[in-house]
Write an enzyme that holds these catalytic residues in place. Structure first.
Site, PDB file in Angstrom:
ATOM      1  N   GLU A  87      11.964  58.890  56.167  1.00 29.83           N
ATOM      2  CA  GLU A  87      10.671  59.399  56.643  1.00 29.83           C
ATOM      3  C   GLU A  87      10.729  60.887  56.999  1.00 29.83           C
ATOM      4  O   GLU A  87      11.586  61.302  57.778  1.00 29.83           O
ATOM      5  CB  GLU A  87      10.247  58.588  57.889  1.00 29.83           C
ATOM      6  CG  GLU A  87       8.850  58.904  58.361  1.00 29.83           C
ATOM      7  CD  GLU A  87       8.389  58.013  59.526  1.00 29.83           C
ATOM      8  OE1 GLU A  87       8.968  56.930  59.735  1.00 29.83           O
ATOM      9  OE2 GLU A  87       7.445  58.432  60.218  1.00 29.83           O
ATOM     10  N   LYS A  95       8.219  52.075  67.926  1.00 26.78           N
ATOM     11  CA  LYS A  95       8.589  52.388  66.532  1.00 26.78           C
ATOM     12  C   LYS A  95       9.048  53.833  66.439  1.00 26.78           C
ATOM     13  O   LYS A  95      10.020  54.160  65.757  1.00 26.78           O
ATOM     14  CB  LYS A  95       7.402  52.124  65.601  1.00 26.78           C
ATOM     15  CG  LYS A  95       7.730  52.173  64.122  1.00 26.78           C
ATOM     16  CD  LYS A  95       7.713  53.564  63.515  1.00 26.78           C
ATOM     17  CE  LYS A  95       8.029  53.540  62.028  1.00 26.78           C
ATOM     18  NZ  LYS A  95       8.103  54.909  61.457  1.00 26.78           N
ATOM     19  N   ASP A 149      24.491  48.184  62.297  1.00 28.27           N
ATOM     20  CA  ASP A 149      23.515  47.188  61.858  1.00 28.27           C
ATOM     21  C   ASP A 149      22.137  47.500  62.462  1.00 28.27           C
ATOM     22  O   ASP A 149      21.898  47.248  63.646  1.00 28.27           O
ATOM     23  CB  ASP A 149      24.028  45.812  62.315  1.00 28.27           C
ATOM     24  CG  ASP A 149      23.167  44.660  61.840  1.00 28.27           C
ATOM     25  OD1 ASP A 149      21.968  44.869  61.579  1.00 28.27           O
ATOM     26  OD2 ASP A 149      23.691  43.537  61.755  1.00 28.27           O
ATOM     27  N   HIS A 161       3.393  66.397  60.261  1.00 30.54           N
ATOM     28  CA  HIS A 161       3.813  65.547  59.149  1.00 30.54           C
ATOM     29  C   HIS A 161       3.449  66.144  57.797  1.00 30.54           C
ATOM     30  O   HIS A 161       4.093  65.885  56.806  1.00 30.54           O
ATOM     31  CB  HIS A 161       3.089  64.191  59.236  1.00 30.54           C
ATOM     32  CG  HIS A 161       3.891  63.127  59.923  1.00 30.54           C
ATOM     33  ND1 HIS A 161       5.076  62.682  59.403  1.00 30.54           N
ATOM     34  CD2 HIS A 161       3.697  62.427  61.052  1.00 30.54           C
ATOM     35  CE1 HIS A 161       5.556  61.748  60.203  1.00 30.54           C
ATOM     36  NE2 HIS A 161       4.746  61.577  61.226  1.00 30.54           N
TER      37      HIS A 161
HETATM   38  P1  NAD Z   1      34.871  43.236  62.603  1.00 29.17           P
HETATM   39  O1  NAD Z   1      35.104  41.780  62.783  1.00 29.17           O
HETATM   40  O2  NAD Z   1      34.982  43.801  61.242  1.00 29.17           O
HETATM   41  O3  NAD Z   1      35.823  44.075  63.572  1.00 29.17           O
HETATM   42  C1  NAD Z   1      36.009  43.802  64.924  1.00 29.17           C
HETATM   43  C2  NAD Z   1      37.448  43.430  65.200  1.00 29.17           C
HETATM   44  O4  NAD Z   1      38.259  44.599  65.134  1.00 29.17           O
HETATM   45  C3  NAD Z   1      37.666  42.891  66.576  1.00 29.17           C
HETATM   46  O5  NAD Z   1      37.349  41.523  66.626  1.00 29.17           O
HETATM   47  C4  NAD Z   1      39.126  43.193  66.834  1.00 29.17           C
HETATM   48  O6  NAD Z   1      39.931  42.139  66.361  1.00 29.17           O
HETATM   49  C5  NAD Z   1      39.411  44.414  65.972  1.00 29.17           C
HETATM   50  N1  NAD Z   1      39.648  45.669  66.736  1.00 29.17           N
HETATM   51  C6  NAD Z   1      40.612  46.586  66.516  1.00 29.17           C
HETATM   52  N2  NAD Z   1      40.531  47.619  67.362  1.00 29.17           N
HETATM   53  C7  NAD Z   1      39.476  47.390  68.156  1.00 29.17           C
HETATM   54  C8  NAD Z   1      38.863  48.113  69.237  1.00 29.17           C
HETATM   55  N3  NAD Z   1      39.300  49.313  69.667  1.00 29.17           N
HETATM   56  N4  NAD Z   1      37.772  47.584  69.812  1.00 29.17           N
HETATM   57  C9  NAD Z   1      37.288  46.399  69.400  1.00 29.17           C
HETATM   58  N5  NAD Z   1      37.827  45.671  68.402  1.00 29.17           N
HETATM   59  C10 NAD Z   1      38.921  46.149  67.770  1.00 29.17           C
HETATM   60  O7  NAD Z   1      33.428  43.672  63.123  1.00 29.17           O
HETATM   61  P2  NAD Z   1      32.453  43.100  64.203  1.00 29.17           P
HETATM   62  O8  NAD Z   1      32.103  44.275  65.038  1.00 29.17           O
HETATM   63  O9  NAD Z   1      32.950  41.887  64.887  1.00 29.17           O
HETATM   64  O10 NAD Z   1      31.196  42.665  63.312  1.00 29.17           O
HETATM   65  C11 NAD Z   1      30.199  43.557  62.950  1.00 29.17           C
HETATM   66  C12 NAD Z   1      29.427  43.053  61.727  1.00 29.17           C
HETATM   67  O11 NAD Z   1      28.900  41.751  61.930  1.00 29.17           O
HETATM   68  C13 NAD Z   1      28.278  43.942  61.429  1.00 29.17           C
HETATM   69  O12 NAD Z   1      28.390  44.363  60.083  1.00 29.17           O
HETATM   70  C14 NAD Z   1      27.058  43.028  61.589  1.00 29.17           C
HETATM   71  O13 NAD Z   1      26.082  43.370  60.641  1.00 29.17           O
HETATM   72  C15 NAD Z   1      27.596  41.662  61.340  1.00 29.17           C
HETATM   73  N6  NAD Z   1      26.865  40.513  61.905  1.00 29.17           N
HETATM   74  C16 NAD Z   1      25.788  40.641  62.749  1.00 29.17           C
HETATM   75  C17 NAD Z   1      25.148  39.502  63.257  1.00 29.17           C
HETATM   76  C18 NAD Z   1      23.980  39.688  64.189  1.00 29.17           C
HETATM   77  O14 NAD Z   1      23.707  40.786  64.634  1.00 29.17           O
HETATM   78  N7  NAD Z   1      23.228  38.625  64.558  1.00 29.17           N
HETATM   79  C19 NAD Z   1      25.625  38.238  62.941  1.00 29.17           C
HETATM   80  C20 NAD Z   1      26.731  38.129  62.100  1.00 29.17           C
HETATM   81  C21 NAD Z   1      27.354  39.264  61.597  1.00 29.17           C
END
Ligand code: NAD
Length: 423
Positions: A83, A261, A277, A375
């Site tokens: 946008e 928004k 996300d 705009h």
């Molecule tokens: P991920 O599982 O890829 O990574 C997180 C993992 O990294 C942790 O569980 C940990 O084991 C590790 N890690 C290493 N260093 C870390 C640090 N300093 N801090 C924290 N963790 C560390 O990613 P995620 O964040 O668990 O998942 C994110 C994804 O899940 C996004 O892409 C999202 O779109 C998706 N998702 C979203 C929903 C929702 O919002 N309802 C549902 C399902 C999936």
């Protein structure tokens, strides 16, 4: 013969095969296939590992929000959005905030909620107590699921249990409160919720269905505040106009939806730029805006003793800098490098500040000259280009349309014909 969209194992085919398939399906030209194949800063192979059935990518512009000063530090903010005017407006508001030191931000901590839904418990109240009594055991089972998270200083911290009246009867809902540190944490907390479910069934004799995070991340709030100098934003009349705009949004969901928004224009563009996300953040923001039972505005404005405008924005901010696309998308990595932040907490605060900047800019424009003038410049260029103008004709046609206050496709076509003939 009629075409069938039923394609089994499409996700298993190589990208090139999928491209041939869609080329034939849609009658795409070779150049169109080449455009799809050109995925810009995201290699096609990486894209193919991120989602299913990949046939290409769509690149959006990344602009830099300038003038931001947050908690005493200057930074450049990558914003990805389709946008026009958003990046300019945020930068402009950030400049106005500088007169009184820029933005102050804080973060409540990266605590995510995972929900476990229990139904058919013979005695819901007793089930609630049974779960609460096992708090420590639950936390240790959860923490065994993610040693890396625990090593990073995070992990399951606490539980909450409620009995919920629903149209399907009473349900016992357990919340796992998990410190996800620098991760958004969806995978981390979903794994924990799934791991704990069989135990909850055993302790309560009920049945678990859903085990998933809540996007209403109320324990993960980012807050931004700025004092906008009365003179810097245009004087007493502008302050009054913004206070009225803000009161309108607080009181009226129709206005609040548009008010919010505008905030999300800034928020989502940084969320997207950093590979986070956008849907998770949008869902959390709007649910939070309705937390009183009535949908309202996410920001608040007041006047300080000196007559300046004080703006505050608070919203859930479940973003990460490890995991998900923040890690796999090369452009998101670069965006994080440009931001020069070291933690998800810092990123959350920056995003809240951009949301506040965006909100201030929109309200200021609305309360004064209206949004359209700002705009129009960029919009007119888009209209001119869509009408077929290229090179310097884009600007000439756009300028003329703005001058005439006729920014329309038909006028762009007329002008294009006129100017092309003269050439
Ligand atoms: P991920 O599982 O890829 O990574 C997180 C993992 O990294 C942790 O569980 C940990 O084991 C590790 N890690 C290493 N260093 C870390 C640090 N300093 N801090 C924290 N963790 C560390 O990613 P995620 O964040 O668990 O998942 C994110 C994804 O899940 C996004 O892409 C999202 O779109 C998706 N998702 C979203 C929903 C929702 O919002 N309802 C549902 C399902 C999936």
């Amino acid at each position: 013969m009629e075409k069938s969209s039923e394609v089994s194992g499409f996700y298993k085919r190589p990208v090139e095969e999928r491209l041939s398939f869609v080329k034939e399906w849609a009658g795409l030209a070779d150049e169109e296939v080449a455009t799809l194949r050109n995925t810009g800063g995201l290699p096609l192979g990486t894209a193919d590992r991120m989602i299913e059935n990949v046939v290409g990518g769509l690149t959006l512009p990344m602009g830099l929000g300038v003038n931001f000063r947050i908690n005493g530090r200057d930074l450049l903010v990558p914003m990805v959005i389709e946008e026009p005017s958003v990046v300019a407006a945020a930068s402009n508001a950030a400049k106005m905030a500088r007169a009184r030191g820029g933005f102050t931000a804080s973060f409540s901590g990266p605590v995510m909620i995972a929900q476990v839904q229990l139904v058919e418990a013979p005695d819901p109240e007793a089930a609630r107590k049974a779960i609460l009594a096992r708090r420590d055991e639950i936390l240790s089972i959860c923490n065994r699921q993610d040693p890396m998270l625990v090593q990073a200083g995070g992990g399951a911290r606490d539980i909450e249990v409620r009995v919920l009246e629903t149209s399907m009867g009473k349900m016992v809902v357990t919340h796992l409160l998990v410190d996800t540190r620098d991760a958004m944490g969806a995978n981390a907390v979903n794994t924990m919720a799934e791991a704990i479910a069989p135990y909850i069934e055993e302790w309560t004799k009920g049945r678990v269905y859903l085990r998933i995070l809540s996007n209403l991340a109320v324990h993960r709030l980012a807050r931004a505040t700025a004092v906008f100098d009365r003179e810097a934003i245009g004087g007493e009349g502008v302050v009054e106009g913004i206070l009225n705009a803000s009161a309108f949004a607080e009181a009226d969901p129709f206005r609040a939806a548009t008010h919010n928004k505008g905030i999300m224009n800034g928020v989502s563009s940084v969320v997207l730029a950093t590979g986070n996300d956008t849907r998770a953040i949008e869902a959390g923001a709007h649910a939070y805006a309705a937390r009183s039972g009535r949908y309202s505005s996410l920001s608040r404005y007041e006047r300080d003793a000196g007559g300046n405008l004080v703006g505050t924005l608070e919203l859930p901010m479940a973003v990460g800098i490890v995991g998900g696309a923040t890690k796999t998308h090369p452009v998101a990595r670069i965006a994080l490098k440009i931001l020069d932040i070291k933690s998800a907490a810092e990123l959350a605060q920056v995003i809240a500040c951009v949301g506040l900047a965006q909100n201030l800019a929109a309200l200021r424009a609305l309360a004064t000259e209206g949004i359209q003038r700002g705009h129009m410049g960029l919009h007119a260029r888009n209209v001119a280009a869509s009408a077929g103008a290229t090179g310097e004709l884009v600007d000439r046609i756009a300028d003329q349309m703005v001058k005439e206050k006729k920014v329309r496709a038909d006028r762009a076509k007329e002008l294009l014909g006129e100017y092309s003939r003269k050439k």
